[in-house]
Write a protein that holds these residues in place. Structure first.
Motif, PDB file in Angstrom:
ATOM      1  N   ASN A  12       5.848 -22.074 -11.782  1.00 22.67           N
ATOM      2  CA  ASN A  12       5.256 -21.798 -13.064  1.00 22.67           C
ATOM      3  C   ASN A  12       3.998 -20.658 -12.908  1.00 22.67           C
ATOM      4  O   ASN A  12       3.998 -19.928 -13.903  1.00 22.67           O
ATOM      5  CB  ASN A  12       4.806 -23.016 -13.779  1.00 22.67           C
ATOM      6  CG  ASN A  12       4.235 -22.835 -15.021  1.00 22.67           C
ATOM      7  OD1 ASN A  12       4.844 -22.554 -15.911  1.00 22.67           O
ATOM      8  ND2 ASN A  12       3.150 -23.634 -15.361  1.00 22.67           N
ATOM      9  N   GLY A  13       3.151 -21.172 -12.024  1.00 22.57           N
ATOM     10  CA  GLY A  13       2.022 -20.094 -12.151  1.00 22.57           C
ATOM     11  C   GLY A  13       2.562 -18.590 -11.654  1.00 22.57           C
ATOM     12  O   GLY A  13       2.026 -17.705 -12.127  1.00 22.57           O
ATOM     13  N   ALA A  18       1.120 -11.114 -14.092  1.00 21.18           N
ATOM     14  CA  ALA A  18       1.523  -9.686 -14.353  1.00 21.18           C
ATOM     15  C   ALA A  18       2.425  -9.145 -13.349  1.00 21.18           C
ATOM     16  O   ALA A  18       2.119  -9.714 -11.999  1.00 21.18           O
ATOM     17  CB  ALA A  18       0.262  -9.018 -14.635  1.00 21.18           C
ATOM     18  N   PRO A  19       3.256  -8.267 -13.574  1.00 19.89           N
ATOM     19  CA  PRO A  19       4.103  -7.740 -12.408  1.00 19.89           C
ATOM     20  C   PRO A  19       3.319  -7.260 -11.229  1.00 19.89           C
ATOM     21  O   PRO A  19       3.770  -7.536 -10.068  1.00 19.89           O
ATOM     22  CB  PRO A  19       4.594  -6.378 -13.155  1.00 19.89           C
ATOM     23  CG  PRO A  19       4.892  -6.704 -14.771  1.00 19.89           C
ATOM     24  CD  PRO A  19       3.607  -7.641 -14.817  1.00 19.89           C
ATOM     25  N   ALA A  20       2.118  -6.541 -11.355  1.00 19.25           N
ATOM     26  CA  ALA A  20       1.324  -6.258 -10.177  1.00 19.25           C
ATOM     27  C   ALA A  20       0.760  -7.307  -9.550  1.00 19.25           C
ATOM     28  O   ALA A  20       0.656  -7.304  -8.144  1.00 19.25           O
ATOM     29  CB  ALA A  20       0.296  -5.425 -10.565  1.00 19.25           C
ATOM     30  N   GLU A  21       0.512  -8.499 -10.064  1.00 21.73           N
ATOM     31  CA  GLU A  21       0.035  -9.664  -9.296  1.00 21.73           C
ATOM     32  C   GLU A  21       1.181 -10.418  -8.462  1.00 21.73           C
ATOM     33  O   GLU A  21       0.964 -10.781  -7.660  1.00 21.73           O
ATOM     34  CB  GLU A  21      -0.644 -10.664 -10.375  1.00 21.73           C
ATOM     35  CG  GLU A  21      -1.962  -9.997 -11.045  1.00 21.73           C
ATOM     36  CD  GLU A  21      -2.271 -11.039 -12.427  1.00 21.73           C
ATOM     37  OE1 GLU A  21      -3.387 -11.209 -12.464  1.00 21.73           O
ATOM     38  OE2 GLU A  21      -1.461 -11.422 -13.197  1.00 21.73           O
ATOM     39  N   MET A  26       3.778 -11.583  -3.583  1.00 22.92           N
ATOM     40  CA  MET A  26       4.695 -11.499  -2.660  1.00 22.92           C
ATOM     41  C   MET A  26       4.309 -11.031  -1.512  1.00 22.92           C
ATOM     42  O   MET A  26       4.484 -11.346  -0.227  1.00 22.92           O
ATOM     43  CB  MET A  26       6.039 -10.573  -3.349  1.00 22.92           C
ATOM     44  CG  MET A  26       6.475 -11.324  -4.506  1.00 22.92           C
ATOM     45  SD  MET A  26       7.160 -13.057  -4.159  1.00 22.92           S
ATOM     46  CE  MET A  26       8.450 -12.622  -2.851  1.00 22.92           C
ATOM     47  N   ARG A  27       3.240  -9.857  -1.338  1.00 22.82           N
ATOM     48  CA  ARG A  27       2.887  -9.449  -0.172  1.00 22.82           C
ATOM     49  C   ARG A  27       2.167 -10.251   0.477  1.00 22.82           C
ATOM     50  O   ARG A  27       2.266 -10.591   2.087  1.00 22.82           O
ATOM     51  CB  ARG A  27       1.858  -8.121  -0.462  1.00 22.82           C
ATOM     52  CG  ARG A  27       2.775  -6.841  -0.657  1.00 22.82           C
ATOM     53  CD  ARG A  27       1.927  -5.630  -0.728  1.00 22.82           C
ATOM     54  NE  ARG A  27       0.755  -5.721  -1.795  1.00 22.82           N
ATOM     55  CZ  ARG A  27       0.709  -5.507  -3.068  1.00 22.82           C
ATOM     56  NH1 ARG A  27       1.887  -4.961  -3.567  1.00 22.82           N
ATOM     57  NH2 ARG A  27      -0.326  -5.603  -3.780  1.00 22.82           N
TER      58      ARG A  27
END
Length: 69
Positions: A12-13, A18-21, A26-27
């Motif tokens: 959920n979080g 946002a896409p950049a976040e 993922m990194r």
């Protein structure tokens, strides 16, 4: 799809990022998965220190991770 409560909370979080976040998350997750043995404890300490420095939990608006206000 039946998901455990803790996993659903994390997903959920993630979905609220946002896409950049999401890319940064993922990194960080890839870094964690590539960290053998005692490195995981160092990673955990680093994350805990980051969380301690930021405001956690609801203040005047709903929590962006869990939605609680």
């Amino acid at each position: 799809m039946d998901i455990e409560k803790k996993i659903a909370h994390v997903l959920n979080g993630y979905l609220k990022l946002a896409p950049a976040e999401r890319a940064a998350f993922m990194r960080a997750l890839e870094d964690l998965q590539g960290t053998p043995g005692t490195g995981i404890e160092h990673f955990r300490e680093s994350v805990s220190a980051s969380v301690t420095k930021m405001h956690t939990g609801p203040y005047r608006e709903a929590c962006t991770c869990c939605g609680r206000s």
